[in-house]
Motif scaffolding. Structure first.
Motif, PDB file in Angstrom:
ATOM      1  N   ALA B 203      65.597  74.556  17.119  1.00 25.37           N
ATOM      2  CA  ALA B 203      65.763  73.796  18.362  1.00 25.37           C
ATOM      3  C   ALA B 203      65.126  72.416  18.231  1.00 25.37           C
ATOM      4  O   ALA B 203      65.695  71.412  18.672  1.00 25.37           O
ATOM      5  CB  ALA B 203      65.152  74.565  19.529  1.00 25.37           C
ATOM      6  N   THR B 204      63.958  72.336  17.573  1.00 30.21           N
ATOM      7  CA  THR B 204      63.327  71.024  17.406  1.00 30.21           C
ATOM      8  C   THR B 204      64.152  70.144  16.472  1.00 30.21           C
ATOM      9  O   THR B 204      64.229  68.936  16.664  1.00 30.21           O
ATOM     10  CB  THR B 204      61.900  71.132  16.844  1.00 30.21           C
ATOM     11  OG1 THR B 204      61.968  71.713  15.535  1.00 30.21           O
ATOM     12  CG2 THR B 204      61.007  71.960  17.723  1.00 30.21           C
ATOM     13  N   ALA B 205      64.792  70.770  15.489  1.00 35.26           N
ATOM     14  CA  ALA B 205      65.633  69.991  14.570  1.00 35.26           C
ATOM     15  C   ALA B 205      66.797  69.376  15.341  1.00 35.26           C
ATOM     16  O   ALA B 205      67.162  68.219  15.119  1.00 35.26           O
ATOM     17  CB  ALA B 205      66.157  70.878  13.443  1.00 35.26           C
ATOM     18  N   ASP B 207      66.785  68.812  18.567  1.00 32.18           N
ATOM     19  CA  ASP B 207      66.210  67.834  19.499  1.00 32.18           C
ATOM     20  C   ASP B 207      65.713  66.579  18.771  1.00 32.18           C
ATOM     21  O   ASP B 207      65.185  65.663  19.411  1.00 32.18           O
ATOM     22  CB  ASP B 207      65.038  68.457  20.276  1.00 32.18           C
ATOM     23  CG  ASP B 207      65.516  69.216  21.513  1.00 32.18           C
ATOM     24  OD1 ASP B 207      66.707  69.080  21.850  1.00 32.18           O
ATOM     25  OD2 ASP B 207      64.713  69.929  22.137  1.00 32.18           O
TER      26      ASP B 207
END
Lengths: 341, 306
Positions: B203-205, B207
């Motif tokens: 998810a951070t990738a 985002d």
């Protein structure tokens, strides 16, 4: 709003080839559903589009530009994960805000965007809670809001409803369809549930063992399956496909097309059998019937307690498949001669 | 309370005890051992800290807080406490930072075989006896024939006196304990890192969150319960440092590596001042109790799993 094109896509995990050679075009603004049994490569395909997985070979074009070497964050897309993948140590607001902060959007604009999406998905009362204190449905909404707030070119969803209970799933399905109508953005949605696929998608990609079995509208995939796999995957209970009636073909018909009263004006098959099991679903009943061609499923509102039964299948409801599983199209007149009716 | 339950309850307080008799019987050996070897000595320690007296004589006098006043006024003892605090804080900070960095590095997308090899290499010191480690490092640290100084010389660097100088002795002990403890704390941290769901990083990738921000905003908070546990355990352990001091420096040079437990040992068994040693024991106990209380007070607030 974006179109996606996959050309000659291949993915190996070690020795194992999950996707041998995939070509797929996803139209701008469509709600495309990748559906198939588990292990068919649908999630892998989605993850390759997202950039979380690197393809072994092939091109991924988003709006005509090859993004194979572009990191996920620079592809301008959003993803909703099966288990939501919320940041557990952050409040709902921070979860939604986290992606925006990295884009360098000023605080005032961020707040406006967050309030807007939270209004849409109905999260406004929960902004200061942490994911641990939310229900499954609410977490799902946070994941959606987090995706929406970025105003991405493409929404990717990996079985987003599979962790919800049946009732909530049904209502979220409708909400997602509405969301798609409102946003007019390209949605790519992965599921193993054919009901979800049929009810939500306007374009369905049915996959099996890394190969696309059929890519068409929900209507076409039901009424005009191109192979046995598609015919049997879509529809509950699955289509009856049996051999022995014709030499070169197997014959299929859908359990719900069966008639119990002899139709006078149309040509039909007559099949005799013995009822083995009976499932009362409410208005309708599923029978499994033993016939001389093997076990067959019948889905009808005809209520009988008898074991012996005779049912009729109109010629127009019959499908013929070649030995390799591909569909052979025949007109009703050709069928009549073939079946000697 | 409903009506049916109250007569049962009022019948007799010991019916409850009786009905659980089997349970109490089963835990009684453990409780007895705990009382004899842990609870009783603690009270005896506090009691004897209020007396003067020595190991060789039965005669002793009650002197109230006299031992504590002696300690309070002793420059040597404040040096000892100070040494212990510096040693512990230095070791804990160094170990926590290093083990986290190594764990994050080993947890990354590296060669699997190389990773497990590295982990095995840095974990091995943990299973070596502290006495052997001390003996080995006595030689490694030797200012004249030590291997470390030999390597330093090879690179044209100035030699370090290590244990021979009051300026570097405590630092040398910290260095050795980092070498010994790194693997253990790295292993704990790695386990915590593997408990962070992979999807969160994905998810951070998506985002587009920079790596360094992911570390401080996601990874660190997610493993903070483990880091906190490690910190407290490590602090409590370091406060009780004894073997290395006893084997390598005997508290020297010039009192620079004298620590609380070594001081207790010296006072009790070398100078036979049992009362004073007990008072020092109470001071150590107070430190450890405070640390434990802090640990439990913070632990509840630090957990944010679902």
């Amino acid at each position: 709003m974006s179109s996606i094109k996959l050309i000659g896509l291949r993915k190996d995990f070690g020795q194992e080839t999950v996707i041998p050679d995939l070509n797929l075009e996803i139209h701008d603004g469509s709600f495309t559903v990748l559906v198939g049994p588990s292990g068919c490569g649908k999630s892998t395909t989605l993850r390759i589009i997202a950039g979380l997985e690197k393809p072994t070979a092939g091109e991924i074009l988003i709006d005509g530009k090859n993004v194979a070497d572009v990191p996920p964050g620079k592809r301008n897309l959003a993803m909703v994960f099966q288990n939501y993948a919320l940041y557990p140590n952050m409040t709902v607001r921070s979860n939604i805000e986290f992606g925006l902060k990295n884009k360098g959007i000023v605080k005032k604009k961020r707040d406006a965007l967050i309030n807007e999406v939270c209004e849409i998905v109905g999260l406004s009362p929960y902004m200061e809670r942490k994911p641990g204190n939310l229900s499954g449905g609410q977490r799902q909404r946070v994941a959606l809001a987090r995706a929406m707030v970025k105003k991405p070119r493409v929404f990717l969803m990996d079985e987003p409803l599979s962790n919800l209970d049946a009732k909530l799933r049904a209502s979220m399905r409708i909400e997602l369809i509405e969301l798609h109508k409102r946003l007019q953005t390209t949605f790519v949605y992965v599921t193993h549930d054919q009901v979800e696929a049929m009810s939500m998608g306007d374009s369905i990609v049915l996959m099996n063992e890394g190969v696309i079995m059929q890519h068409s509208s929900p209507k076409a995939i039901y009424h005009d399956p191109q192979n046995v796999f598609t015919a049997r995957f879509i529809g509950t209970p699955p289509m009856n496909v049996f051999e022995g009636m014709l030499e070169d073909f197997s014959v299929g018909f859908r359990p719900e097309k069966v008639l119990f009263e002899k139709p006078e004006d149309v040509k039909h098959l007559v099949i005799n059998g013995k009822v083995i099991t009976r499932e009362q679903l409410g208005a309708t009943i599923n029978y499994s019937v033993e016939t001389k061609y093997g076990m067959m499923m019948v889905h009808t509102d005809f209520d009988t307690e008898q074991t012996k039964c005779t049912f009729y299948v109109p010629v127009s409801a019959l499908f013929l498949f070649a030995k390799d599983g591909t569909r052979c199209a025949f007109s009703d007149t050709q069928l009549k001669t073939l079946l000697k009716l | 309370m409903d009506a049916k339950a109250s007569p049962l309850k009022s019948r007799c307080w010991w019916t409850g005890l009786l009905s659980h008799l089997k349970g109490y019987l089963l835990i009684s050996p453990a409780i007895a051992l705990l009382c004899i070897f842990t609870i009783y000595p603690i009270f005896w320690l506090i009691h004897s800290s209020l007396y003067d007296g020595s190991l060789i004589s039965k005669k002793r006098n009650f002197i109230g807080l006299g031992n504590f006043t002696t300690l309070w006024n002793s420059i040597d003892f404040s040096q000892t406490v100070w040494n212990t605090v510096i040693y512990s804080v230095g070791l804990v900070i160094a170990l926590m930072i290093l083990s986290t960095l190594v764990a994050v590095w080993l947890n990354g997308k590296m060669q699997k075989r190389l990773n497990s090899l590295t982990l095995a290499a840095i974990f091995t010191p943990h299973i070596i006896s502290l006495v052997s480690v001390s003996t080995i490092f006595l030689w490694l640290f030797d200012p004249k024939i030590g291997a470390i100084n030999y390597v330093l010389t090879l690179f044209g660097l100035p030699n370090c006196p290590f244990l021979a100088s009051s300026k570097t002795a405590l630092f040398s002990l910290v260095l050795m304990m980092i070498w010994k403890g790194l693997g253990y704390y790295t292993l704990l941290t790695m386990a915590a890192l593997q408990g962070v769901p992979k999807e969160i990083y994905e998810a951070t990738a998506i985002d587009d969150v920079p790596k360094i921000r992911v570390f401080f905003r996601i990874t660190l908070p997610m493993i903070s319960p483990t880091l906190f546990f490690s910190t407290i355990v490590c602090t409590i352990n370091s406060f009780q440092v004894f073997e290395t001091v006893n084997l390598m420096t005997m508290g020297g040079p010039v009192n620079s590596t004298n620590t609380l437990v070594f001081q207790i040992y010296s006072d009790a068994f070398k100078y036979l001042r049992l009362g004073l040693a007990s008072a020092e024991g109470v001071v150590l106990l107070a430190f450890v109790v405070v640390l434990t209380v802090v640990y439990f007070a913070f632990l509840g607030k630090r957990v944010h799993y679902q």
